[in-house]
Every structure is written in C-alpha cells, then in structure tokens.
Design a protein around this motif. Structure first.
Motif, PDB file in Angstrom:
ATOM      1  N   MET A   1       0.855  -1.206   0.000  1.00  0.00           N
ATOM      2  CA  MET A   1       0.000   0.000   0.000  1.00  0.00           C
ATOM      3  C   MET A   1       0.883   1.247   0.000  1.00  0.00           C
ATOM      4  SD  MET A   1      -2.834   1.858   0.542  1.00  0.00           S
ATOM      5  CE  MET A   1      -3.585   0.434  -0.190  1.00  0.00           C
ATOM      6  N   ARG A   2       0.840   1.962  -1.107  1.00  0.00           N
ATOM      7  CA  ARG A   2       1.688   3.160  -1.208  1.00  0.00           C
ATOM      8  C   ARG A   2       0.793   4.407  -1.150  1.00  0.00           C
ATOM      9  NH1 ARG A   2       6.719   4.762  -2.928  1.00  0.00           N
ATOM     10  NH2 ARG A   2       6.868   6.622  -4.249  1.00  0.00           N
ATOM     11  N   ILE A   3       1.086   5.279  -0.208  1.00  0.00           N
ATOM     12  CA  ILE A   3       0.328   6.530  -0.064  1.00  0.00           C
ATOM     13  C   ILE A   3       1.216   7.676  -0.535  1.00  0.00           C
ATOM     14  CG2 ILE A   3      -0.803   8.099   1.572  1.00  0.00           C
ATOM     15  CD1 ILE A   3      -1.479   5.696   3.301  1.00  0.00           C
ATOM     16  N   ALA A   4       0.700   8.464  -1.484  1.00  0.00           N
ATOM     17  CA  ALA A   4       1.497   9.549  -2.068  1.00  0.00           C
ATOM     18  C   ALA A   4       0.874  10.900  -1.752  1.00  0.00           C
ATOM     19  CB  ALA A   4       1.563   9.368  -3.586  1.00  0.00           C
ATOM     20  N   VAL A   5       1.736  11.875  -1.531  1.00  0.00           N
ATOM     21  CA  VAL A   5       1.255  13.234  -1.249  1.00  0.00           C
ATOM     22  C   VAL A   5       2.056  14.220  -2.093  1.00  0.00           C
ATOM     23  CG1 VAL A   5       0.907  14.980   0.531  1.00  0.00           C
ATOM     24  CG2 VAL A   5       0.679  12.561   1.106  1.00  0.00           C
ATOM     25  N   LEU A   6       1.338  15.014  -2.881  1.00  0.00           N
ATOM     26  CA  LEU A   6       2.000  16.000  -3.741  1.00  0.00           C
ATOM     27  C   LEU A   6       1.980  17.371  -3.071  1.00  0.00           C
ATOM     28  CD1 LEU A   6       0.342  14.962  -7.107  1.00  0.00           C
ATOM     29  CD2 LEU A   6       2.738  14.619  -6.439  1.00  0.00           C
ATOM     30  N   ALA A   7       2.882  18.233  -3.518  1.00  0.00           N
ATOM     31  CA  ALA A   7       2.799  19.634  -3.101  1.00  0.00           C
ATOM     32  C   ALA A   7       1.530  20.203  -3.729  1.00  0.00           C
ATOM     33  CB  ALA A   7       4.023  20.396  -3.597  1.00  0.00           C
ATOM     34  N   GLU A   8       0.851  21.086  -3.018  1.00  0.00           N
ATOM     35  CA  GLU A   8      -0.364  21.703  -3.545  1.00  0.00           C
ATOM     36  C   GLU A   8       0.009  22.691  -4.648  1.00  0.00           C
ATOM     37  OE1 GLU A   8      -3.636  21.083  -2.530  1.00  0.00           O
ATOM     38  OE2 GLU A   8      -2.726  19.406  -1.451  1.00  0.00           O
ATOM     39  N   ARG A   9      -0.779  22.709  -5.706  1.00  0.00           N
ATOM     40  CA  ARG A   9      -0.476  23.612  -6.813  1.00  0.00           C
ATOM     41  C   ARG A   9      -1.521  24.706  -7.001  1.00  0.00           C
ATOM     42  NH1 ARG A   9       2.507  19.296  -7.251  1.00  0.00           N
ATOM     43  NH2 ARG A   9       4.278  19.136  -8.673  1.00  0.00           N
ATOM     44  N   GLY A  10      -2.596  24.675  -6.217  1.00  0.00           N
ATOM     45  CA  GLY A  10      -3.639  25.698  -6.315  1.00  0.00           C
ATOM     46  C   GLY A  10      -3.075  27.069  -5.933  1.00  0.00           C
ATOM     47  N   ALA A  11      -3.554  28.114  -6.611  1.00  0.00           N
ATOM     48  CA  ALA A  11      -3.060  29.466  -6.325  1.00  0.00           C
ATOM     49  C   ALA A  11      -3.300  29.802  -4.857  1.00  0.00           C
ATOM     50  CB  ALA A  11      -3.768  30.476  -7.215  1.00  0.00           C
ATOM     51  N   GLY A  12      -2.269  30.221  -4.172  1.00  0.00           N
ATOM     52  CA  GLY A  12      -2.408  30.658  -2.779  1.00  0.00           C
ATOM     53  C   GLY A  12      -2.612  29.526  -1.785  1.00  0.00           C
ATOM     54  N   GLU A  13      -2.514  28.277  -2.223  1.00  0.00           N
ATOM     55  CA  GLU A  13      -2.724  27.168  -1.278  1.00  0.00           C
ATOM     56  C   GLU A  13      -1.435  26.926  -0.486  1.00  0.00           C
ATOM     57  OE1 GLU A  13      -4.095  25.463   1.095  1.00  0.00           O
ATOM     58  OE2 GLU A  13      -5.705  25.053  -0.337  1.00  0.00           O
ATOM     59  N   SER A  14      -1.521  27.057   0.815  1.00  0.00           N
ATOM     60  CA  SER A  14      -0.340  26.946   1.669  1.00  0.00           C
ATOM     61  C   SER A  14      -0.344  25.666   2.492  1.00  0.00           C
ATOM     62  CB  SER A  14      -0.326  28.143   2.630  1.00  0.00           C
ATOM     63  OG  SER A  14      -1.568  28.168   3.322  1.00  0.00           O
ATOM     64  N   ARG A  15      -1.444  24.916   2.424  1.00  0.00           N
ATOM     65  CA  ARG A  15      -1.561  23.746   3.296  1.00  0.00           C
ATOM     66  C   ARG A  15      -0.968  22.490   2.634  1.00  0.00           C
ATOM     67  NH1 ARG A  15      -7.917  24.217   3.972  1.00  0.00           N
ATOM     68  NH2 ARG A  15      -7.622  24.859   1.807  1.00  0.00           N
ATOM     69  N   VAL A  16      -0.839  21.445   3.425  1.00  0.00           N
ATOM     70  CA  VAL A  16      -0.353  20.163   2.912  1.00  0.00           C
ATOM     71  C   VAL A  16      -1.183  19.063   3.579  1.00  0.00           C
ATOM     72  CG1 VAL A  16       1.501  20.074   4.675  1.00  0.00           C
ATOM     73  CG2 VAL A  16       1.729  18.732   2.572  1.00  0.00           C
ATOM     74  N   ALA A  17      -1.393  17.961   2.858  1.00  0.00           N
ATOM     75  CA  ALA A  17      -2.339  16.940   3.320  1.00  0.00           C
ATOM     76  C   ALA A  17      -1.733  15.891   4.251  1.00  0.00           C
ATOM     77  CB  ALA A  17      -2.962  16.245   2.109  1.00  0.00           C
ATOM     78  N   LEU A  18      -0.428  16.006   4.502  1.00  0.00           N
ATOM     79  CA  LEU A  18       0.242  15.024   5.367  1.00  0.00           C
ATOM     80  C   LEU A  18       1.207  15.775   6.271  1.00  0.00           C
ATOM     81  CD1 LEU A  18       0.899  11.684   5.349  1.00  0.00           C
ATOM     82  CD2 LEU A  18       3.068  12.529   4.460  1.00  0.00           C
ATOM     83  N   THR A  19       1.300  15.342   7.510  1.00  0.00           N
ATOM     84  CA  THR A  19       2.303  15.914   8.419  1.00  0.00           C
ATOM     85  C   THR A  19       3.225  14.768   8.839  1.00  0.00           C
ATOM     86  OG1 THR A  19       0.857  15.465  10.290  1.00  0.00           O
ATOM     87  CG2 THR A  19       0.733  17.681   9.332  1.00  0.00           C
ATOM     88  N   PRO A  20       4.363  15.069   9.406  1.00  0.00           N
ATOM     89  CA  PRO A  20       5.218  13.979   9.896  1.00  0.00           C
ATOM     90  C   PRO A  20       4.460  13.071  10.864  1.00  0.00           C
ATOM     91  CG  PRO A  20       6.444  16.026   9.828  1.00  0.00           C
ATOM     92  CD  PRO A  20       5.029  16.382   9.497  1.00  0.00           C
ATOM     93  N   GLU A  21       3.579  13.666  11.670  1.00  0.00           N
ATOM     94  CA  GLU A  21       2.794  12.869  12.625  1.00  0.00           C
ATOM     95  C   GLU A  21       1.921  11.833  11.906  1.00  0.00           C
ATOM     96  OE1 GLU A  21       0.015  15.186  15.156  1.00  0.00           O
ATOM     97  OE2 GLU A  21      -1.370  13.533  14.825  1.00  0.00           O
TER      98      GLU A  21
END
Ligand code: NAD
Length: 374
Positions: A1-21
């Motif tokens: 099971m591979r879970i992938a997270v990309l950098a957000e590309r939406g204009a002005g989007e500063s959040r990310v969907a994964l944290t180290p936690e």
C-alpha cells in the motif's frame, strides 16, 4: 500500500495533506508513504521532518509512481496522477458542485475520487470532517483579520486619558466558523450578537455569552436543519431578514458573515445600502467570499472600501493558518482511512454509509447521488 502526497499547486494554497505525525501513523499501519519535495514548506514542515518520520521524499512523478492512494488538500490535476495504480483512490477536497469538469476527468482516468467535503455529518465521522476543522480556524482568523484592520480597540478600556468603548461585533451564520468567530470576539472583549436561520443556534449563541438576533415574524429552519445544513430561504423570510439586518447593522462596528448553503452560491445577506448605513471605520469580513459572497461588492483577497467601510475576505481563510490547518486536515484524512483499515487486506475498505457518501467516481463513471440529482 503506497500513499502519495504532492505539493499543492492551487493558487495561494499553503496547506499540505500530510504531516510527519500522520506519516508515522500511516507507516505504523503498514503503508509506505511518499511526499513530494518541498510539499510542507509553506506549512513550516521541512523535507527532513518527513524523512525523519520514515517517509520517502522525492520529485512528483516518483512519488506518484505506483501509488494506491493519493492524499491532497485540493484534488490534484489528473495529469499529475498518470503513474498511479489503475483505480487509485484520491482523498482530497474536490469542490464537486463547481468543479464538474475535474470530477469528469477523474472518472475518465478510472481514478476513485473521494471528496472530503461530502463526509456525512454523523457522530462517528466528526473526526474525519475537513469542513469543520478548517471552518473553525477560519472563524478565528476572520475575527483577527477584521480586528487588525479596525482602527479602534475591541475591549473596553478605562484609562487615565478616558474610556475606550468595546467594539460591537455581529456574526451572521452560526455554524462551526460562526461559533468560533463569536468565541474569539468575546475573548477579545467585544460585545457580540449573532444570527442564523436555524433555530438550534439560538441556544448556542447564548451559551457563548452573545446576544441572539433572530427573525421572529417568519419561521426559519426548525432545529439543526437537514444534516445540519441550511437551505435557501423563502422570499418572505429574506425580506424579514433584510429588515432585521438593516435595523441592527447600523449600530455595529464589525460584521463577520459565514453563511453557506451546500451546492449553491452563498446567500446575499448585506446589500450596498446596508453597508452605507454603517459608521465610517467599520469592518466587514466576508468568510463566504470564495462561494460568491454574503456581502455586496466583496472581492476575494482584496480590501474593498465602500461608504467608509472596509470589506475584506480571503479566498482561503484556513490557509492563513497553514501549520494548524494542515495538522488538522492531515489528521482528518488519517482518521478517515485508519477507521476503515483492514489489517488482513493491508488497505482501507470503506463501508456503504461513508464510502457511498464521499465517493464521486469509480469504474470510469461519476457515481455520487448528490451530483446526479443536482
Ligand atoms: P455551513 O458552513 O454550511 O453554514 C454556515 C452557517 O450559515 C450555518 O449555521 C447556516 O445555518 C447559516 N446560514 C445559511 N444561510 C443563512 C442565511 N440566509 N442567514 C443566516 N445564516 C445562514 O454550516 P457548518 O458550519 O458546516 O455547520 C452547520 C451545522 O452542522 C452546525 O450545527 C454544526 O454543529 C453541524 N455539524 C455537525 C457535524 C457532525 O455531526 N459530524 C460536523 C460539522 C458540522
């Protein structure tokens, strides 16, 4: 099971969907986690922190290669998902009513789009609900942003040079964001009043020590409304509400509007004539500005001055608290997937109640009832 997270590309989007936690927690479930380089930078998370948590950090194409699940704040463009496994899940916000072309594109690519905005409002899904976690932060930030622009203080102050009057704050729409806006304005020392169309909110307003201001002559929505949501109100109600607002708003210093109706443009609550009745120097924060706005003339990410009143609103208010917003968003996603984790299969298996509610596309088709009935 591979879970992938990309950098957000939406204009002005500063959040990310994964944290180290949450990376650590997914790895503990048995998953491999891969994150795009720099994905956490705008939320104050370094690549190093992801690596220390056990995640692979690489370029976008490498991260997505062979992914079973992709996590996002805003759903990525399908072109970025070319290397994912056939039928891969993408759990993110899709803005499904407005972004129909994107939903179609996901179906065409055979991806399974899981829309976090469609999480049902049931007790066991509360910890998975990104609308709640982000609205709460947005309600807080709206008050701070308004306070920052306001040329006076919020609390009453008795000083040797004389008394400073407490600011009068009016909150329109008392859902998750509105409740936090009331609480924040109270903590800053303002005199707070609030209104909503759902009668259940009256007690909630009072319990926060604010004053409810309600339309009495025309019935609003009984209790919580359907699924906790409001619907469009009758012409008669809208007129009564406009009259009530006109009487109240002229005496207010700060107005925070938060009213939303799922699948529709935000209701218009404040007209130009009502803005003109306010005192110069007053401030309005329109939290619904990205959904069409509650306030006539409000513009996303701009300060519009009308009749001496400053009208502000961010297209992505939670994104102004990127670190906390990411931490809560990432936990919502983890709570969602881990609740359905089948340890024998080594992957999540959704049930009908939640799976059918959030699933937009599957097997090449758009499968969500809410989209077919719109
Ligand atoms: P929302 O963002 O959809 O809307 C914000 C508020 O605006 C709502 O209170 C709505 O009634 C109000 N509104 C709509 N039209 C209006 C109008 N014309 N005039 C004045 N107000 C208007 O709402 P929300 O923040 O998502 O929350 C709505 C309810 O759902 C709350 O009671 C909340 O506690 C509940 N909720 C439950 C769960 C759960 O059980 N899992 C999760 C989230 C929210």
């Amino acid at each position: 099971m591979r879970i992938a997270v990309l950098a957000e590309r939406g204009a002005g989007e500063s959040r990310v969907a994964l944290t180290p936690e949450t990376a650590k927690k997914f790895i503990a479930l048995g998953a491999d986690v891969a994150v795009e380089e720099g994905a956490g930078v705008s939320a104050s998370i370094t690549d190093e922190a992801y690596r220390d948590a056990g995640a692979e950090v690489a370029a976008a194409a490498k991260v997505v290669e062979g992914a079973d699940i992709v996590l996002g704040v805003q759903a990525p463009d399908v072109a970025l998902l070319a290397g994912a496994k056939p039928g891969a899940w993408v759990a993110a916000t899709f803005d499904p009513f407005r972004e129909k072309a994107r939903v179609e594109a996901y179906a065409k690519e055979g991806l399974e789009a899981l829309s976090m905005e469609f999480m049902p409002r049931i007790t066991r899904a509360q910890s998975m609900d990104v609308l709640s976690s982000q609205s709460n932060l947005a309600g807080y930030k709206a008050v701070l942003a308004a306070a920052n622009v306001y040329g006076r203080a919020f609390p009453m102050m008795m000083t040797a040079a004389g008394t400073v009057q407490a600011a009068k704050v009016f909150v329109m729409g008392v859902g998750v964001a509105g409740l936090q806006a009331i609480a924040t304005a109270k903590r800053l020392g303002a005199q707070v009043s609030a209104t909503d169309v759902r009668s259940a909110t009256k007690e909630q307003i009072q319990s926060l020590g604010a004053k409810p201001v309600f339309v009495e002559e025309v019935a609003g929505i009984e209790g919580e409304g359907s699924g906790g949501y409001a619907t469009e109100m009758s012409e008669e109600y809208q007129q009564a509400q406009a009259k009530l607002v006109s009487e109240h708003i002229a005496k207010q210093d700060i107005v925070i509007t938060t009213a939303l109706i799922p699948g529709r443009d935000a209701p218009r609550l404040i007209s130009d004539a009502q803005i003109a009745s306010m005192k110069p120097g007053s401030v309005i924060f329109d939290l619904a500005v990205a959904q069409g706005g509650n306030v006539e003339g409000s513009q996303p990410d701009q300060t519009v001055e009308k009749h001496g009143v400053q009208i502000i609103g961010y297209s992505n208010t939670a994104g102004h608290l990127a670190a906390d917003a990411s931490a809560l968003f990432a936990r919502n996603l983890y709570n969602f997937l881990s609740a359905f984790w089948d340890s024998e299969a080594g992957k999540p298996v959704l049930d009908e109640e939640i799976g059918d509610a959030v699933r937009l596309t599957q097997g090449g088709k758009v499968v969500n009832e809410r989209l077919s009935t719109q």
